[in-house]
Design a protein around this motif. Structure first.
Motif, mmCIF file in Angstrom:
data_model
loop_
_atom_site.group_PDB
_atom_site.id
_atom_site.type_symbol
_atom_site.label_atom_id
_atom_site.label_comp_id
_atom_site.label_asym_id
_atom_site.label_seq_id
_atom_site.Cartn_x
_atom_site.Cartn_y
_atom_site.Cartn_z
ATOM 1 N N GLU A 24 27.345 27.832 23.896
ATOM 2 C CA GLU A 24 27.459 29.286 23.819
ATOM 3 C C GLU A 24 28.714 29.727 24.559
ATOM 4 O O GLU A 24 29.096 29.111 25.551
ATOM 5 C CB GLU A 24 26.240 29.930 24.483
ATOM 6 N N PRO A 25 29.363 30.834 24.114
ATOM 7 C CA PRO A 25 30.501 31.337 24.879
ATOM 8 C C PRO A 25 30.038 31.786 26.264
ATOM 9 O O PRO A 25 28.925 32.268 26.430
ATOM 10 C CB PRO A 25 31.011 32.514 24.052
ATOM 11 N N GLN A 26 30.919 31.616 27.232
ATOM 12 C CA GLN A 26 30.597 31.978 28.609
ATOM 13 C C GLN A 26 30.653 33.494 28.762
ATOM 14 O O GLN A 26 31.659 34.116 28.451
ATOM 15 C CB GLN A 26 31.610 31.308 29.536
ATOM 16 N N PRO A 27 29.544 34.130 29.234
ATOM 17 C CA PRO A 27 29.602 35.570 29.452
ATOM 18 C C PRO A 27 30.558 35.909 30.602
ATOM 19 O O PRO A 27 30.774 35.090 31.496
ATOM 20 C CB PRO A 27 28.165 35.956 29.812
ATOM 21 N N SER A 28 31.121 37.117 30.558
ATOM 22 C CA SER A 28 32.003 37.556 31.641
ATOM 23 C C SER A 28 31.505 38.892 32.184
ATOM 24 O O SER A 28 31.086 39.767 31.438
ATOM 25 C CB SER A 28 33.450 37.669 31.162
ATOM 26 N N VAL A 29 31.556 39.000 33.518
ATOM 27 C CA VAL A 29 31.059 40.191 34.206
ATOM 28 C C VAL A 29 32.140 40.713 35.139
ATOM 29 O O VAL A 29 32.790 39.934 35.845
ATOM 30 C CB VAL A 29 29.781 39.866 35.013
ATOM 31 N N LEU A 30 32.325 42.028 35.146
ATOM 32 C CA LEU A 30 33.264 42.698 36.039
ATOM 33 C C LEU A 30 32.484 43.664 36.915
ATOM 34 O O LEU A 30 31.738 44.508 36.410
ATOM 35 C CB LEU A 30 34.307 43.474 35.225
ATOM 36 N N PHE A 31 32.634 43.528 38.239
ATOM 37 C CA PHE A 31 32.037 44.449 39.194
ATOM 38 C C PHE A 31 33.123 45.412 39.670
ATOM 39 O O PHE A 31 34.210 44.971 40.068
ATOM 40 C CB PHE A 31 31.465 43.696 40.398
ATOM 41 N N VAL A 32 32.824 46.722 39.638
ATOM 42 C CA VAL A 32 33.821 47.739 39.965
ATOM 43 C C VAL A 32 33.288 48.691 41.036
ATOM 44 O O VAL A 32 32.179 49.214 40.922
ATOM 45 C CB VAL A 32 34.193 48.573 38.718
ATOM 46 N N CYS A 33 34.083 48.916 42.067
ATOM 47 C CA CYS A 33 33.882 50.042 42.976
ATOM 48 C C CYS A 33 35.272 50.515 43.398
ATOM 49 O O CYS A 33 36.259 49.864 43.108
ATOM 50 C CB CYS A 33 32.968 49.707 44.158
ATOM 51 N N VAL A 34 35.357 51.645 44.014
ATOM 52 C CA VAL A 34 36.657 52.267 44.254
ATOM 53 C C VAL A 34 37.601 51.346 45.030
ATOM 54 O O VAL A 34 38.722 51.083 44.605
ATOM 55 C CB VAL A 34 36.508 53.620 44.987
ATOM 56 N N HIS A 35 37.145 50.807 46.168
ATOM 57 C CA HIS A 35 38.052 50.058 47.039
ATOM 58 C C HIS A 35 37.994 48.547 46.842
ATOM 59 O O HIS A 35 38.829 47.832 47.389
ATOM 60 C CB HIS A 35 37.774 50.396 48.506
ATOM 61 N N ASN A 36 37.017 48.053 46.071
ATOM 62 C CA ASN A 36 36.863 46.616 45.829
ATOM 63 C C ASN A 36 36.895 45.855 47.150
ATOM 64 O O ASN A 36 37.518 44.815 47.281
ATOM 65 C CB ASN A 36 37.941 46.107 44.863
ATOM 66 N N ALA A 37 36.185 46.404 48.137
ATOM 67 C CA ALA A 37 36.221 45.805 49.477
ATOM 68 C C ALA A 37 34.837 45.482 50.022
ATOM 69 O O ALA A 37 34.737 44.834 51.060
ATOM 70 C CB ALA A 37 36.930 46.750 50.445
ATOM 71 N N GLY A 38 33.782 45.908 49.333
ATOM 72 C CA GLY A 38 32.439 45.689 49.866
ATOM 73 C C GLY A 38 31.463 45.298 48.779
ATOM 74 O O GLY A 38 31.259 44.133 48.476
ATOM 75 N N ARG A 39 30.850 46.313 48.148
ATOM 76 C CA ARG A 39 29.797 46.062 47.166
ATOM 77 C C ARG A 39 30.241 45.157 46.036
ATOM 78 O O ARG A 39 29.550 44.182 45.694
ATOM 79 C CB ARG A 39 29.289 47.390 46.588
ATOM 80 N N SER A 40 31.359 45.483 45.404
ATOM 81 C CA SER A 40 31.800 44.691 44.252
ATOM 82 C C SER A 40 32.179 43.271 44.666
ATOM 83 O O SER A 40 31.948 42.316 43.930
ATOM 84 C CB SER A 40 32.957 45.372 43.521
ATOM 85 N N GLN A 41 32.736 43.118 45.857
ATOM 86 C CA GLN A 41 33.076 41.776 46.351
ATOM 87 C C GLN A 41 31.811 40.957 46.611
ATOM 88 O O GLN A 41 31.739 39.775 46.256
ATOM 89 C CB GLN A 41 33.902 41.875 47.639
ATOM 90 N N MET A 42 30.798 41.582 47.237
ATOM 91 C CA MET A 42 29.555 40.863 47.509
ATOM 92 C C MET A 42 28.848 40.493 46.205
ATOM 93 O O MET A 42 28.354 39.369 46.055
ATOM 94 C CB MET A 42 28.636 41.695 48.412
ATOM 95 N N ALA A 43 28.812 41.425 45.247
ATOM 96 C CA ALA A 43 28.159 41.156 43.968
ATOM 97 C C ALA A 43 28.860 40.016 43.227
ATOM 98 O O ALA A 43 28.204 39.108 42.701
ATOM 99 C CB ALA A 43 28.141 42.420 43.116
ATOM 100 N N ALA A 44 30.177 40.048 43.197
ATOM 101 C CA ALA A 44 30.927 38.985 42.520
ATOM 102 C C ALA A 44 30.682 37.633 43.190
ATOM 103 O O ALA A 44 30.503 36.613 42.514
ATOM 104 C CB ALA A 44 32.423 39.324 42.506
ATOM 105 N N ALA A 45 30.646 37.627 44.509
ATOM 106 C CA ALA A 45 30.414 36.376 45.230
ATOM 107 C C ALA A 45 29.012 35.835 44.957
ATOM 108 O O ALA A 45 28.842 34.623 44.746
ATOM 109 C CB ALA A 45 30.631 36.590 46.727
ATOM 110 N N PHE A 46 28.011 36.706 44.957
ATOM 111 C CA PHE A 46 26.646 36.260 44.646
ATOM 112 C C PHE A 46 26.568 35.699 43.227
ATOM 113 O O PHE A 46 25.988 34.638 43.003
ATOM 114 C CB PHE A 46 25.632 37.404 44.791
#
Length: 137
Positions: free
Chosen positions: A3-25
């Motif tokens: 199957e093709p690999q799904p891709s996910v983008l996490f976005v928040c204004v500063h890309n310094a907290g929530r989106s970074q933690m979500a991407a890392a998890f």
């Protein structure tokens, strides 16, 4: 044929907290089965130190990550775009799934305040992972 690999983008204004933690998890938990990106419309100079410490407590190293700028190309290249409840504007493209996760902003918060945000993000990511990569039957 795989199957093709799904891709996910996490976005928040500063890309310094929530989106970074979500991407890392998601990177950690998907074990390379999902392409993961994060970005912000007004990236900070560095990842939030409390987020880095909170993630280190669960064995995930964010210390080498840097905030990245959100571009239409990054959105277009993603199957799923997840905003972090911060009122961020994101280009909308047909065929892309958009989700908004309501999460407190860890900016300026203590480590003690960031831990529950981290844990909520992990719960969201685990649910997303189940949706994107259902177990084979």
């Amino acid at each position: 044929m795989s199957e093709p690999q799904p891709s996910v983008l996490f976005v928040c204004v500063h890309n310094a907290g929530r989106s970074q933690m979500a991407a890392a998890f998601l990177t950690h938990l998907s074990q390379g089965r999902i392409e993961v990106r994060s970005a912000g419309s007004a990236p900070a100079d560095a990842v939030n130190p409390a987020a880095v410490r909170a993630m280190a407590e669960v064995g995930i190293d964010l210390s080498t990550q840097t905030p990245k700028i959100l571009t239409p190309e990054t959105v277009r290249a993603s199957d799923v775009v997840i905003t972090m409840g911060c009122g961020d504007t994101c280009p909308v493209f047909p065929g892309t799934t958009y989700l908004d996760w309501k999460l407190d902003d860890p900016a300026g918060q203590s480590l003690e305040a960031v831990r529950p945000i981290r844990d909520a993000i992990e719960q969201h990511v685990r649910a997303l992972l189940t949706r994107l990569l259902p177990e084979p039957t």
